[in-house]
Design an enzyme around this catalytic site. Structure first.
Site, PDB file in Angstrom:
ATOM      1  N   HIS A  88      -5.387  -3.953   5.476  1.00 10.93           N
ATOM      2  CA  HIS A  88      -4.949  -4.166   4.102  1.00 10.93           C
ATOM      3  C   HIS A  88      -6.090  -4.797   3.299  1.00 10.93           C
ATOM      4  O   HIS A  88      -6.043  -5.957   2.914  1.00 10.93           O
ATOM      5  CB  HIS A  88      -3.693  -5.056   4.069  1.00 10.93           C
ATOM      6  CG  HIS A  88      -3.249  -5.387   2.677  1.00 10.93           C
ATOM      7  ND1 HIS A  88      -2.764  -4.421   1.801  1.00 10.93           N
ATOM      8  CD2 HIS A  88      -3.235  -6.549   1.985  1.00 10.93           C
ATOM      9  CE1 HIS A  88      -2.480  -4.989   0.645  1.00 10.93           C
ATOM     10  NE2 HIS A  88      -2.754  -6.281   0.729  1.00 10.93           N
ATOM     11  N   ASP A  98       0.842  -1.206   0.000  1.00 13.27           N
ATOM     12  CA  ASP A  98       0.000   0.000   0.000  1.00 13.27           C
ATOM     13  C   ASP A  98       0.879   1.259   0.000  1.00 13.27           C
ATOM     14  O   ASP A  98       0.575   2.241  -0.685  1.00 13.27           O
ATOM     15  CB  ASP A  98      -0.948  -0.014   1.213  1.00 13.27           C
ATOM     16  CG  ASP A  98      -1.853  -1.225   1.194  1.00 13.27           C
ATOM     17  OD1 ASP A  98      -2.285  -1.631   0.101  1.00 13.27           O
ATOM     18  OD2 ASP A  98      -2.114  -1.784   2.278  1.00 13.27           O
TER      19      ASP A  98
HETATM   20  C1  LMR Z   1      -2.577  -6.732  -3.153  1.00 12.63           C
HETATM   21  O1  LMR Z   1      -2.799  -5.724  -2.491  1.00 12.63           O
HETATM   22  O2  LMR Z   1      -2.258  -6.674  -4.342  1.00 12.63           O
HETATM   23  C2  LMR Z   1      -2.655  -8.087  -2.493  1.00 12.63           C
HETATM   24  O3  LMR Z   1      -3.211  -7.965  -1.226  1.00 12.63           O
HETATM   25  C3  LMR Z   1      -3.363  -9.106  -3.314  1.00 12.63           C
HETATM   26  C4  LMR Z   1      -4.825  -8.825  -3.566  1.00 12.63           C
HETATM   27  O4  LMR Z   1      -5.625  -9.764  -3.489  1.00 12.63           O
HETATM   28  O5  LMR Z   1      -5.183  -7.690  -3.863  1.00 12.63           O
END
Ligand code: LMR
Length: 341
Positions: free
Chosen positions: A202, A175
């Site tokens: 997340h 992120d």
């Molecule tokens: C991301 O942020 O790319 C990972 O957490 C994988 C997803 O499923 O998005």
């Protein structure tokens, strides 16, 4: 005088030796899920770091070939591999950092929480093995849903009497990486010069970039600001859709994870004031016992939680909105662990 000078010289020689030994101490890093889409590029990046003495690669398929391939690279680290179904052998005997990338990725239309059923048990089992075999290690979990699997790992370790919360870290570095890239695109600067604190979790709206605290300062406002925040929150989905059923972000995830691992290795080496944002057990907010915030890394993992700090009005509103979702993700993880223990 002669005696005193030679004593001083000897003490300073020992101090210098000790210092250089700490600086060059080689660490053992285990990658669980090393033959997968994230595991392979991550292991490649780790193989290039001189701070790693042994790279232990675990997976249930294809790992001998991946390990052989990496072992030809002319860096000093030793590559070992483990093919058993359980991660036990890979975690035996003093691993410093365990990185978990095992598990299923998203497909278009899925939320990260849709992976809970498939991935929760994987994390539960690894945490059990860690508690028994490498309780001192720093555990980095990349496997989704990060918001829920970190509580699972903490509950398992707590039950075994081995929880050191500063050593269990949910990797949300991607992120930060995305935020820097997208801001740089808008402001035409070098993304490597941009840092932005990311708080929350997340997944979807739980990812909250604090653009008001970006460094250097940016003047993005109104609709443009909301679009930027949304793009950072949905960065993962952008990749899932572009891959059209062939998984989620692997290369940028590997890069972001290696960035966090290298930061930890630098902290192991005695470097101070190393700050990264990550999702950890936390007492920063009364309603959320897990939260991503900026952290100072040290010899034992998280040395200091820097907390949330002052948010803009818009960020405060977004933070209030994320609380119920993050709470639910945390509760799902805790409930699963309590039922399975
Ligand atoms: C991301 O942020 O790319 C990972 O957490 C994988 C997803 O499923 O998005």
């Amino acid at each position: 005088v002669y005696k005193m000078c030679s004593r001083i010289a000897r003490v300073s020689y020992i101090a210098r030796r000790l210092l250089s030994e700490t600086k060059t101490k080689k660490h053992t890093v285990a990658v669980i899920g090393a033959a997968g889409g994230i595991g392979q590029p991550l292991s490649l990046l780790l193989k290039l770091n001189p701070g790693i003495g042994e790279l232990r690669l675990h997976d249930i398929v294809n790992i001998p070939g991946v390990a052989m391939d990496l072992s030809h690279i002319e860096t000093a680290s030793k590559v070992t591999h483990f093919t058993e179904k359980s991660s036990c052998a890979a975690l035996k005997g003093g691993v410093d950092i365990i990185i978990v990338v095992a598990g299923l990725p998203r497909k278009p239309g899925m939320q990260r929480s849709d992976l809970f059923k498939a991935n929760a048990q994987i994390i539960f089992d690894i945490a059990k093995n860690m508690a028994e075999l490498s309780p001192e290690a720093i555990l980095l979990i990349v496997t989704n849903p990060v918001n829920s699997v970190i509580p699972i790992a903490c509950e398992v370790l707590k039950d075994a009497g081995k929880l050191c919360a500063r050593r269990v870290i949910g990797v949300s570095t991607l992120d930060s990486v995305r935020a820097a890239t997208f801001i740089a695109e808008l402001t035409c600067c070098d993304p490597r010069d941009v840092t932005v604190p990311i708080i929350g979790g997340h997944s979807g709206n739980t990812i909250l970039p604090l653009i008001s605290k970006a460094n250097p300062k940016v003047s993005i406002e109104g609709e443009k600001l909301m679009k930027l925040i949304k793009r950072i929150q949905e960065g993962g989905t952008e990749v899932v859709e572009a891959k059209a059923g062939k998984g989620s972000a692997t290369l940028s995830t590997a890069y972001a994870t290696s960035r966090l691992v290298f930061a930890i290795l630098r902290a192991f080496g005695g470097e101070s004031n190393i700050v990264e944002c990550a999702y950890v057990k936390s007492d920063v907010h009364p309603e959320l016992n897990y939260l991503a915030t900026p952290l100072i890394l040290g010899q034992n993992g998280v040395e200091k939680n820097l907390g949330i700090g002052k948010m803009s009005e818009c960020e405060q509103k977004l933070f209030c909105e994320l609380i119920p979702n993050l709470k639910k993700d945390i509760e799902d993880g805790e409930k699963f662990a309590k039922e399975a223990l």
